[in-house]
Design a protein around this motif. Sequence first.
Motif, mmCIF file in Angstrom:
data_model
loop_
_atom_site.group_PDB
_atom_site.id
_atom_site.type_symbol
_atom_site.label_atom_id
_atom_site.label_comp_id
_atom_site.label_asym_id
_atom_site.label_seq_id
_atom_site.Cartn_x
_atom_site.Cartn_y
_atom_site.Cartn_z
ATOM 1 N N ALA A 77 0.833 -1.204 0.000
ATOM 2 C CA ALA A 77 0.000 0.000 0.000
ATOM 3 C C ALA A 77 0.867 1.253 0.000
ATOM 4 C CB ALA A 77 -0.934 0.001 1.208
ATOM 5 N N GLN A 78 1.970 1.211 0.738
ATOM 6 C CA GLN A 78 2.884 2.357 0.732
ATOM 7 C C GLN A 78 3.526 2.540 -0.642
ATOM 8 O OE1 GLN A 78 5.419 2.902 4.246
ATOM 9 N NE2 GLN A 78 4.345 1.226 5.233
ATOM 10 N N ALA A 79 3.800 1.422 -1.329
ATOM 11 C CA ALA A 79 4.404 1.502 -2.661
ATOM 12 C C ALA A 79 3.483 2.201 -3.658
ATOM 13 C CB ALA A 79 4.757 0.105 -3.157
ATOM 14 N N LEU A 80 2.175 2.084 -3.461
ATOM 15 C CA LEU A 80 1.226 2.745 -4.362
ATOM 16 C C LEU A 80 1.370 4.268 -4.317
ATOM 17 C CD1 LEU A 80 -2.117 0.766 -3.843
ATOM 18 C CD2 LEU A 80 -0.435 0.511 -5.686
ATOM 19 N N GLN A 81 1.859 4.790 -3.202
ATOM 20 C CA GLN A 81 1.935 6.244 -3.042
ATOM 21 C C GLN A 81 2.990 6.879 -3.945
ATOM 22 O OE1 GLN A 81 -0.643 7.273 -1.268
ATOM 23 N NE2 GLN A 81 -0.976 5.066 -0.995
ATOM 24 N N THR A 82 3.939 6.079 -4.427
ATOM 25 C CA THR A 82 4.979 6.613 -5.303
ATOM 26 C C THR A 82 4.942 5.966 -6.686
ATOM 27 O OG1 THR A 82 6.540 5.012 -4.360
ATOM 28 C CG2 THR A 82 6.516 7.221 -3.398
ATOM 29 N N SER A 83 3.895 5.198 -6.986
ATOM 30 C CA SER A 83 3.768 4.535 -8.288
ATOM 31 C C SER A 83 2.945 5.395 -9.240
ATOM 32 C CB SER A 83 3.086 3.173 -8.118
ATOM 33 O OG SER A 83 3.847 2.324 -7.278
ATOM 34 N N PRO A 84 3.245 5.353 -10.530
ATOM 35 C CA PRO A 84 2.431 6.091 -11.503
ATOM 36 C C PRO A 84 0.982 5.614 -11.475
ATOM 37 C CG PRO A 84 4.469 5.300 -12.506
ATOM 38 C CD PRO A 84 4.368 4.645 -11.158
ATOM 39 N N ALA A 85 0.056 6.547 -11.622
ATOM 40 C CA ALA A 85 -1.379 6.219 -11.565
ATOM 41 C C ALA A 85 -1.870 5.822 -12.953
ATOM 42 C CB ALA A 85 -2.167 7.411 -11.025
ATOM 43 N N ASP A 86 -1.284 4.750 -13.481
ATOM 44 C CA ASP A 86 -1.616 4.333 -14.845
ATOM 45 C C ASP A 86 -2.174 2.917 -14.916
ATOM 46 O OD1 ASP A 86 0.654 2.905 -14.236
ATOM 47 O OD2 ASP A 86 1.914 3.820 -15.770
ATOM 48 N N GLY A 87 -2.349 2.268 -13.750
ATOM 49 C CA GLY A 87 -2.916 0.926 -13.724
ATOM 50 C C GLY A 87 -1.903 -0.186 -13.840
ATOM 51 N N TYR A 88 -0.625 0.149 -14.040
ATOM 52 C CA TYR A 88 0.375 -0.895 -14.231
ATOM 53 C C TYR A 88 1.033 -1.355 -12.928
ATOM 54 C CZ TYR A 88 -0.248 -0.299 -19.199
ATOM 55 O OH TYR A 88 -0.799 -0.273 -20.463
ATOM 56 N N THR A 89 0.686 -0.721 -11.825
ATOM 57 C CA THR A 89 1.078 -1.197 -10.498
ATOM 58 C C THR A 89 -0.168 -1.233 -9.622
ATOM 59 O OG1 THR A 89 3.298 -0.243 -10.659
ATOM 60 C CG2 THR A 89 2.502 -0.819 -8.455
ATOM 61 N N VAL A 90 -0.493 -2.424 -9.116
ATOM 62 C CA VAL A 90 -1.602 -2.592 -8.184
ATOM 63 C C VAL A 90 -1.071 -3.370 -6.988
ATOM 64 C CG1 VAL A 90 -3.411 -2.479 -9.934
ATOM 65 C CG2 VAL A 90 -2.395 -4.696 -9.366
ATOM 66 N N ALA A 91 -1.823 -3.372 -5.889
ATOM 67 C CA ALA A 91 -1.294 -3.959 -4.664
ATOM 68 C C ALA A 91 -2.382 -4.613 -3.828
ATOM 69 C CB ALA A 91 -0.597 -2.886 -3.827
ATOM 70 N N GLN A 92 -1.979 -5.649 -3.123
ATOM 71 C CA GLN A 92 -2.839 -6.249 -2.103
ATOM 72 C C GLN A 92 -2.980 -5.263 -0.942
ATOM 73 O OE1 GLN A 92 -1.048 -9.306 0.209
ATOM 74 N NE2 GLN A 92 -2.932 -9.897 1.249
ATOM 75 N N ILE A 93 -4.191 -5.153 -0.405
ATOM 76 C CA ILE A 93 -4.449 -4.244 0.716
ATOM 77 C C ILE A 93 -4.929 -5.064 1.924
ATOM 78 C CG2 ILE A 93 -5.632 -2.157 1.469
ATOM 79 C CD1 ILE A 93 -3.903 -1.689 -0.973
ATOM 80 N N PRO A 94 -4.004 -5.549 2.769
ATOM 81 C CA PRO A 94 -4.417 -6.261 3.978
ATOM 82 C C PRO A 94 -5.069 -5.309 4.984
ATOM 83 C CG PRO A 94 -2.117 -6.684 3.434
ATOM 84 C CD PRO A 94 -2.559 -5.512 2.630
ATOM 85 N N LEU A 95 -5.764 -5.883 5.942
ATOM 86 C CA LEU A 95 -6.487 -5.087 6.929
ATOM 87 C C LEU A 95 -5.562 -4.174 7.732
ATOM 88 C CD1 LEU A 95 -9.577 -5.329 7.266
ATOM 89 C CD2 LEU A 95 -9.171 -6.569 9.382
ATOM 90 N N GLY A 96 -4.304 -4.597 7.889
ATOM 91 C CA GLY A 96 -3.363 -3.792 8.663
ATOM 92 C C GLY A 96 -3.144 -2.397 8.120
#
Length: 321
Positions: A77-96
């Motif tokens: 989830a933290q990695a999403l904050q610095t990834s381009p918003a183009d759909g080529y990086t997605v991430a698992q979002i655990p409850l934590g």
Amino acid sequence: MQRRRFLLALSAAAAVAWPMAALAQAFPNKPIKLVIAFPAGGPTDITMRALADGASRALGQPVIVENKPGAGGTLPAQALQTSPADGYTVAQIPLGVFRLPYTTKLTWDPVKDINYVLNVTGYAFGLVVPADSPIKSWTHFVGYAKANPGKLTYGSTGTMTSPHLTMEQAAQKAGLQVTHVPYKGSADLMQALLGGHIMAAADSTGFAPHVESGKLRVLNTWGDKRLDKFPDAPTLKELGLDIVQNSPFGIGAPRDTPPAVVKRLHDAFKQAMEQPAYVDALKRYDMVPMYMSSAQYKKFAQDTFTREKALIEKLRLAKPS
């Protein structure tokens, strides 16, 4: 003048909408990276790889799994904050992820700064001990912990994960002092337990093969009802603790990912959820498909964010203000 302003505004909107529409129409034209929160070889890794395979077929491009364990499952989830918003990086979002602001100083908001694509499943959890342990049941666990405050050690897949917080909640309700030992994932946790480094382990049912081979014993499970695989293991509810934990998780994208791209991702991963290979992979770990649409998953994120605050404050684990 008003008509001219209207036409200029319309032209500006079209100028923004056209590249986004073109992007969505062309998406994807290269591999997609799916970052997951736990190491290779565990239940999350195995089931998410099956899901990624199905989504690859639906999208016509490879979906490549990248393991990023540690920090209680919150690194993707933290990695999403610095990834381009183009759909080529997605991430698992655990409850934590929804607990982070209450325990860590953050520069981003887990609800507002993630684009919630869909929820895919949740875990079946339990508490296990070595088969040769003198602790034969939850009653024995409680008895030993009360007779030896702080000496009973248990491991989990990380600080502030659902196994950790659920065990702390159960210990608080039962009036126990136990010592938590965090690990990066199920594989490391099982090695520690089987190696005698800890006395018990709270985890998803990736421990099942060790139970079936006679190396571990299940003391309890955490669902609303007993698991078919372990019919003799009582639930926490049956033990009088009134706790149910299945820790739903799904897939998120960077905040500003275009809606059309999010929809494309949603549709592909939903199709993958319905494939027999994914359903069979889940069954290995007593998991089931647990679908939420993008809107439902966003609402779940908002509600969970509020609920987890109350739990962390009750357990006195919140960071000092």
